[in-house]
Design a protein around this motif. Structure first.
Motif, PDB file in Angstrom:
ATOM      1  N   GLN A  47       1.466   1.997  -3.027  1.00 22.62           N
ATOM      2  CA  GLN A  47       0.005   2.099  -3.139  1.00 22.62           C
ATOM      3  C   GLN A  47      -0.532   1.177  -4.230  1.00 22.62           C
ATOM      4  OE1 GLN A  47      -0.801   6.328  -3.500  1.00 22.62           O
ATOM      5  NE2 GLN A  47       0.022   6.643  -1.444  1.00 22.62           N
ATOM      6  N   SER A  48       0.213   1.065  -5.312  1.00 22.36           N
ATOM      7  CA  SER A  48      -0.207   0.133  -6.380  1.00 22.36           C
ATOM      8  C   SER A  48      -0.241  -1.299  -5.855  1.00 22.36           C
ATOM      9  CB  SER A  48       0.745   0.205  -7.573  1.00 22.36           C
ATOM     10  OG  SER A  48       0.803   1.505  -8.089  1.00 22.36           O
ATOM     11  N   LEU A  49       0.791  -1.654  -5.075  1.00 24.11           N
ATOM     12  CA  LEU A  49       0.823  -3.007  -4.489  1.00 24.11           C
ATOM     13  C   LEU A  49      -0.354  -3.207  -3.537  1.00 24.11           C
ATOM     14  CD1 LEU A  49       4.643  -3.394  -3.687  1.00 24.11           C
ATOM     15  CD2 LEU A  49       3.365  -4.442  -5.575  1.00 24.11           C
ATOM     16  N   SER A  50      -0.686  -2.152  -2.829  1.00 29.38           N
ATOM     17  CA  SER A  50      -1.785  -2.221  -1.868  1.00 29.38           C
ATOM     18  C   SER A  50      -3.125  -2.362  -2.589  1.00 29.38           C
ATOM     19  CB  SER A  50      -1.745  -0.959  -1.003  1.00 29.38           C
ATOM     20  OG  SER A  50      -2.819  -0.939  -0.124  1.00 29.38           O
ATOM     21  N   GLN A  51      -3.297  -1.570  -3.654  1.00 30.33           N
ATOM     22  CA  GLN A  51      -4.546  -1.671  -4.433  1.00 30.33           C
ATOM     23  C   GLN A  51      -4.728  -3.053  -5.035  1.00 30.33           C
ATOM     24  OE1 GLN A  51      -4.361   1.745  -7.054  1.00 30.33           O
ATOM     25  NE2 GLN A  51      -4.827   3.043  -5.304  1.00 30.33           N
ATOM     26  N   ALA A  52      -3.622  -3.673  -5.391  1.00 30.23           N
ATOM     27  CA  ALA A  52      -3.692  -5.018  -5.974  1.00 30.23           C
ATOM     28  C   ALA A  52      -3.785  -6.092  -4.891  1.00 30.23           C
ATOM     29  CB  ALA A  52      -2.472  -5.267  -6.870  1.00 30.23           C
ATOM     30  N   LYS A  53      -3.864  -5.651  -3.640  1.00 27.01           N
ATOM     31  CA  LYS A  53      -3.983  -6.554  -2.495  1.00 27.01           C
ATOM     32  C   LYS A  53      -2.796  -7.503  -2.346  1.00 27.01           C
ATOM     33  CE  LYS A  53      -9.094  -6.536  -2.360  1.00 27.01           C
ATOM     34  NZ  LYS A  53      -9.091  -5.102  -2.021  1.00 27.01           N
ATOM     35  N   LEU A  54      -1.620  -7.039  -2.767  1.00 29.95           N
ATOM     36  CA  LEU A  54      -0.410  -7.842  -2.544  1.00 29.95           C
ATOM     37  C   LEU A  54       0.207  -7.491  -1.204  1.00 29.95           C
ATOM     38  CD1 LEU A  54       1.247  -7.651  -6.082  1.00 29.95           C
ATOM     39  CD2 LEU A  54      -0.345  -9.348  -5.181  1.00 29.95           C
ATOM     40  N   VAL A  55      -0.020  -6.260  -0.758  1.00 31.93           N
ATOM     41  CA  VAL A  55       0.464  -5.854   0.567  1.00 31.93           C
ATOM     42  C   VAL A  55      -0.706  -5.295   1.378  1.00 31.93           C
ATOM     43  CG1 VAL A  55       2.798  -5.317  -0.284  1.00 31.93           C
ATOM     44  CG2 VAL A  55       1.093  -3.486  -0.125  1.00 31.93           C
ATOM     45  N   GLU A  56      -0.538  -5.330   2.683  1.00 34.90           N
ATOM     46  CA  GLU A  56      -1.508  -4.740   3.607  1.00 34.90           C
ATOM     47  C   GLU A  56      -0.792  -3.639   4.366  1.00 34.90           C
ATOM     48  OE1 GLU A  56      -3.890  -8.824   4.857  1.00 34.90           O
ATOM     49  OE2 GLU A  56      -2.236  -8.057   6.100  1.00 34.90           O
ATOM     50  N   SER A  57      -1.534  -2.632   4.769  1.00 33.18           N
ATOM     51  CA  SER A  57      -0.877  -1.556   5.508  1.00 33.18           C
ATOM     52  C   SER A  57      -1.580  -1.314   6.836  1.00 33.18           C
ATOM     53  CB  SER A  57      -0.871  -0.277   4.678  1.00 33.18           C
ATOM     54  OG  SER A  57      -2.191   0.061   4.312  1.00 33.18           O
ATOM     55  N   THR A  58      -0.807  -0.834   7.793  1.00 36.12           N
ATOM     56  CA  THR A  58      -1.409  -0.325   9.024  1.00 36.12           C
ATOM     57  C   THR A  58      -0.982   1.111   9.178  1.00 36.12           C
ATOM     58  OG1 THR A  58       0.503  -1.170  10.187  1.00 36.12           O
ATOM     59  CG2 THR A  58      -1.585  -2.353  10.512  1.00 36.12           C
ATOM     60  N   LEU A  59      -1.801   1.887   9.826  1.00 37.67           N
ATOM     61  CA  LEU A  59      -1.466   3.286  10.071  1.00 37.67           C
ATOM     62  C   LEU A  59      -0.781   3.389  11.435  1.00 37.67           C
ATOM     63  CD1 LEU A  59      -4.807   4.774   8.743  1.00 37.67           C
ATOM     64  CD2 LEU A  59      -2.583   4.731   7.593  1.00 37.67           C
ATOM     65  N   GLY A  60      -0.450   4.589  11.795  1.00 41.14           N
ATOM     66  CA  GLY A  60       0.132   4.813  13.116  1.00 41.14           C
ATOM     67  C   GLY A  60       1.641   4.863  13.070  1.00 41.14           C
ATOM     68  N   PRO A  61       2.220   5.230  14.214  1.00 46.21           N
ATOM     69  CA  PRO A  61       3.683   5.456  14.264  1.00 46.21           C
ATOM     70  C   PRO A  61       4.489   4.207  13.889  1.00 46.21           C
ATOM     71  CG  PRO A  61       2.675   5.551  16.462  1.00 46.21           C
ATOM     72  CD  PRO A  61       1.557   5.506  15.480  1.00 46.21           C
TER      73      PRO A  61
END
Ligand code: FES
Ligand code: FES
Lengths: 162, 162
Positions: A47-61
């Protein structure tokens, strides 16, 4: 002064995500399993990486994470700061202002000489972290990790990537 | 990752002790008053300096602290390590060993590439701190602090030095 364990986790997760083909995602579960970490702990680092926009996430299975930028454009400093924040490692509370001999209303022109040395050292640390990209890391790992282990790790990851 | 406030206090105390004439000592009380700090808090920092053998103490009514070495032979790193310890700022828990693809009994030849970058950065930080002595700090302070404040501060200190 020791960095959080999450820094080690986040850097290793980024190294794995760096090898994902375009358009694929890896779940927290797979990343946690690969690194032998509890999923709940690791998800904080992700989540920290995501907040810093270093990673992107997708939801779903088939959801999960992938890097948000090319590996040449993400440095160790980006990852360390994502986890630890961007504040300097030395905080000056301006204790020199408590000097009982200081004239009333006197105000120093610039930062304290003590703080400047501490901040220079902080910057030397950051400069080193800024100088190594994920691309450079992956290149080193590829050279150092035995080819069979490198390949089986990638197969393991690809089998689980969404 | 932020250093303890004690680092700022310890460095400023050392800068004051650096100006004490040979054979004189300054009490925790005077150092605390000069820096506007609670005596009990500051005494911990001074004990750390003492344990690291950067300062020497005497007991008794005129007791206190003085530097244990010439100012040219005490660096910022000495003081920071006295307070924070000497451990590196990055601790590697060897999570790479949890890789499920790792062959039974396999053991890496050297430290992880991730850890090496983190330790290089730690060393860059330490190198900068190691490069500045108390002698150099006092010289800078003397140039930057107005002469009247510099002198009145020394008089304040000498009046209280044992
Ligand atoms: S007043 Fe903060 S480091 Fe000197
Ligand atoms: S295993 Fe610890 S940093 Fe890589």
């Amino acid at each position: 002064m020791i960095l959080k364990s999450q820094v080690e986790w986040a850097l290793h997760c980024c190294a794995i995500l760096a090898g994902l083909p375009e358009g694929r995602y890896l779940s927290t579960k797979a990343l946690a399993e690969f690194h032998g970490l509890p999923k709940e702990y690791l998800s904080k680092a992700l989540q920290s990486l995501s907040q810093a926009k270093l990673v992107e996430s997708t939801l779903g299975p088939s959801g999960g994470y992938r890097l948000a930028r090319p590996t040449a454009e993400i440095t160790f400093l980006d990852v360390v700061e994502a986890v630890e924040g961007k504040e300097r490692t030395f905080a000056c509370s301006n204790i020199r202002a408590n000097n009982p001999c200081r004239p009333e209303g006197y105000c120093e022109a610039g930062p304290c000489a003590v703080a400047r040395v501490m901040w220079d050292a902080d910057e030397a640390w950051r400069a080193k972290l800024r100088s190594v990209s994920l691309a450079a890391l992956v290149q080193t790992l590829e050279q150092e990790i035995p080819t069979t282990l490198w390949q089986s790790s990638f197969q393991w990851v690809l089998k689980r990537a969404g």
